[in-house]
Design a protein around this motif. Structure first.
Motif: not given
Length: 254
Positions: A95, A98, A112, A116, A145, A152, A156, A159-160, A197, A201
């Protein structure tokens, strides 16, 4: 389902959490293994000792996989140690932090994405020549994920977005590499507690609230995900490719 005994595995971010549990499951299934770690080698070192005690080959190496040269060097070291690569587990990711839309700057956005996605690109591209040479076909498993499926929690967003992109990466790569007998699949975990993780978070209040929405009434753990990855790894000569398998206790249903 194929016999994993003697299969050659390269797994990223194997030092803790899902990566560590997966590496252990694959070692116990008879695989030879090369484990990447980023900052702490203790988990990989312990599993290497386990593998050697079972009469199998195991080694580990450090790399910043966002750096193409380091990723390639680590992948080549894995292939040379193992004598090839049959199974690639792209587990590295995170992540990072946030941040809400109004707080995201270009550096955070790129970081990020690199953590990823660039890691996955660098490793998979470097591993491709070895995967193509796998005698009975090869298997790539990418860690996505639930956030990539449903979005998310607040903070996030980036990340999402990257985890959603991994779903498309998996489908496209399956189409591209099928001609070489390489299967490509993804797993999309939901709430998996006991990992770095969520320890970093996710608050207990947030975790408890999420658990209340899960039909099975509990959070997942790293071993739950490891069993699924082991199954997909054993499909090196199978017919499953281009799929994303959700593992979230029934909270997200397709």
């Amino acid at each position: 389902m194929g016999n994993l005994s003697g299969k050659r595995v390269f797994i990223t971010a194997a030092g803790q959490g899902i990566g560590n549990a997966t590496a252990k499951a694959l070692i116990e299934a008879g695989c030879d293994i090369y484990m990447h770690y980023f900052s702490d080698d203790s988990g990989a070192k312990e599993l290497a000792a386990l593998a050697v005690s079972l009469g199998q080959k195991a080694a580990y190496g450090q790399a910043d996989l966002t750096d193409n040269e380091e990723a390639e060097k680590c992948t080549v070291a894995a292939a040379e140690f193992l004598g090839g690569i049959d199974i690639l587990v792209n587990n590295a990711g995170g992540l990072v932090g946030r941040k809400w839309l109004g707080e995201i700057d270009r550096q955070f956005w790129q970081t990020v994405i690199d953590v990823n996605m660039t890691t996955m690109f660098n490793v998979t591209q470097s591993a491709l020549p070895y995967l193509k040479q796998a005698r009975e076909g090869a298997s790539i498993i990418n860690l996505a994920s639930l956030a990539g499926r449903a979005g998310g929690h607040s903070g996030s967003l980036v990340y999402s977005t990257t985890k959603g992109a991994i779903l498309t990466w998996t489908r496209s790569l399956a189409a591209e590499l099928g001609q070489y007998g390489i299967r490509v699949n993804a797993v999309a975990p939901g709430l998996i507690l006991g990992t770095k993780f969520h320890n970093v978070h996710t608050t207990k209040v947030s975790a408890d609230e999420t658990v209340r929405s899960i039909p099975l009434g509990r959070a997942g753990n790293a071993e739950d995900v490891a069993r699924l990855i082991k199954f997909l790894a054993s499909e090196y000569d199978g017919f499953i490719s281009g799929a994303t398998i959700d593992i979230n206790g029934g909270v997200y249903r397709m």
